[in-house]
Design a protein around this motif. Structure first.
Motif, PDB file in Angstrom:
ATOM      1  N   TYR A  90      -1.016   8.473  -1.441  1.00  0.00           N
ATOM      2  CA  TYR A  90      -0.924   8.001  -1.026  1.00  0.00           C
ATOM      3  C   TYR A  90      -0.962   6.925  -1.550  1.00  0.00           C
ATOM      4  CZ  TYR A  90       0.419   9.798   3.811  1.00  0.00           C
ATOM      5  OH  TYR A  90       0.962  10.231   4.872  1.00  0.00           O
ATOM      6  N   LEU A  91       0.110   6.014  -1.696  1.00  0.00           N
ATOM      7  CA  LEU A  91      -0.406   4.478  -2.402  1.00  0.00           C
ATOM      8  C   LEU A  91      -0.616   3.634  -1.104  1.00  0.00           C
ATOM      9  CD1 LEU A  91       2.819   4.304  -4.676  1.00  0.00           C
ATOM     10  CD2 LEU A  91       0.271   4.712  -5.574  1.00  0.00           C
ATOM     11  N   VAL A  92      -1.877   2.772  -1.432  1.00  0.00           N
ATOM     12  CA  VAL A  92      -2.238   2.201  -0.201  1.00  0.00           C
ATOM     13  C   VAL A  92      -2.001   0.903  -0.445  1.00  0.00           C
ATOM     14  CG1 VAL A  92      -4.280   1.349   1.395  1.00  0.00           C
ATOM     15  CG2 VAL A  92      -3.415   3.703  -0.095  1.00  0.00           C
ATOM     16  N   LEU A  93      -1.668  -0.371   0.546  1.00  0.00           N
ATOM     17  CA  LEU A  93      -1.266  -1.582   0.460  1.00  0.00           C
ATOM     18  C   LEU A  93      -2.302  -2.318   1.118  1.00  0.00           C
ATOM     19  CD1 LEU A  93       2.392  -2.446  -0.144  1.00  0.00           C
ATOM     20  CD2 LEU A  93       1.164  -1.774  -2.013  1.00  0.00           C
ATOM     21  N   ASP A  94      -3.067  -3.095   0.424  1.00  0.00           N
ATOM     22  CA  ASP A  94      -4.767  -3.256   1.389  1.00  0.00           C
ATOM     23  C   ASP A  94      -3.750  -4.791   2.398  1.00  0.00           C
ATOM     24  OD1 ASP A  94      -4.161  -5.839  -0.329  1.00  0.00           O
ATOM     25  OD2 ASP A  94      -6.141  -5.723  -1.458  1.00  0.00           O
ATOM     26  N   ASP A  95      -4.134  -5.012   2.883  1.00  0.00           N
ATOM     27  CA  ASP A  95      -4.460  -6.457   3.761  1.00  0.00           C
ATOM     28  C   ASP A  95      -3.337  -7.849   3.372  1.00  0.00           C
ATOM     29  OD1 ASP A  95      -4.355  -4.623   5.915  1.00  0.00           O
ATOM     30  OD2 ASP A  95      -6.473  -5.681   6.641  1.00  0.00           O
ATOM     31  N   ASP A  96      -4.132  -7.531   2.089  1.00  0.00           N
ATOM     32  CA  ASP A  96      -3.474  -8.960   0.666  1.00  0.00           C
ATOM     33  C   ASP A  96      -2.688  -8.463   0.745  1.00  0.00           C
ATOM     34  OD1 ASP A  96      -5.361 -11.046   2.313  1.00  0.00           O
ATOM     35  OD2 ASP A  96      -6.624  -9.576   0.448  1.00  0.00           O
ATOM     36  N   LYS A  97      -2.034  -6.746   0.497  1.00  0.00           N
ATOM     37  CA  LYS A  97      -0.478  -6.462   0.069  1.00  0.00           C
ATOM     38  C   LYS A  97      -0.627  -6.324  -2.020  1.00  0.00           C
ATOM     39  CE  LYS A  97       4.427  -6.679  -0.057  1.00  0.00           C
ATOM     40  NZ  LYS A  97       5.536  -7.252   0.050  1.00  0.00           N
TER      41      LYS A  97
END
Ligand code: FES
Length: 180
Positions: A90-97
């Motif tokens: 999994y690559l993860v994007l945080d809440d700020d993308k």
């Protein structure tokens, strides 16, 4: 005179031997190099993993480009790429993308099912025997014995997303990484 001429032959013989050696090395050397380089390359890891970094690849097998990945995903998304050793990761994007600095190996540490991300529950929930992992991949419910394996996410100067082995302390448990 005869003795002198035989004596004179000695350096000539030595020179001829030397020339033969040079010709032999010069002629065979490239051939041997041609044989030995592939021979030794056979024992080396694929180029993609030389230096410890593996190119992330998308579902089509294309190298993941950071700008394209960000453009095609939403803030908070977690999506699979092919990572180290070809494992679903999994690559993860945080809440700020922003692209997360670590990726999570999606293989359940119980018996190896691929663990889906459940956005509503904010967890990874294994469909096989019910193990759960929090948003960082830390195991919060068994039977899985261990957290999901970590790797570092690096974007190179060509904007390619690469994964590097995580060999440091697991920040979620404070323990040595079990996957190293
Ligand atoms: Fe995931 Fe068993 S394989 S809980």
């Amino acid at each position: 005179l005869g003795v002198a001429s035989r004596a004179d032959d000695v350096p000539d013989m030595e020179r001829r031997s030397l020339m033969n050696t040079i010709l032999l090395v010069g002629g065979v050397g490239p051939v041997m190099t041609g044989i030995l380089v592939p021979y030794f390359q056979f024992f080396l890891p694929p180029t993609a993993e030389l230096g410890g970094a593996t190119e992330a690849r998308d579902r089509k097998g294309d190298a993941v480009v950071a700008a394209e990945w960000l453009a095609s995903h939403k803030a908070g998304d977690r999506d699979l790429v092919e990572g180290i050793h070809g494992d679903p990761t999994y690559l993860v994007l945080d809440d700020d993308k922003k692209l997360g600095t670590y990726a999570l190996n999606a293989i359940c540490t119980h018996l190896g099912c691929i663990v889906p991300w459940n956005k509503a529950a904010n967890k990874y929930m294994c469909p096989c025997h019910g193990s759960q992992y929090d948003a960082t991949g830390k195991v919060v419910r068994g039977p899985a014995p261990l957290s999901l394996a970590l790797s570092h996410v690096v974007v190179d100067d060509k904007d390619a997303v690469k994964l590097e082995p995580w060999t440091e302390t697991d920040f979620r448990t404070g323990l040595d990484p079990w996957w190293v």
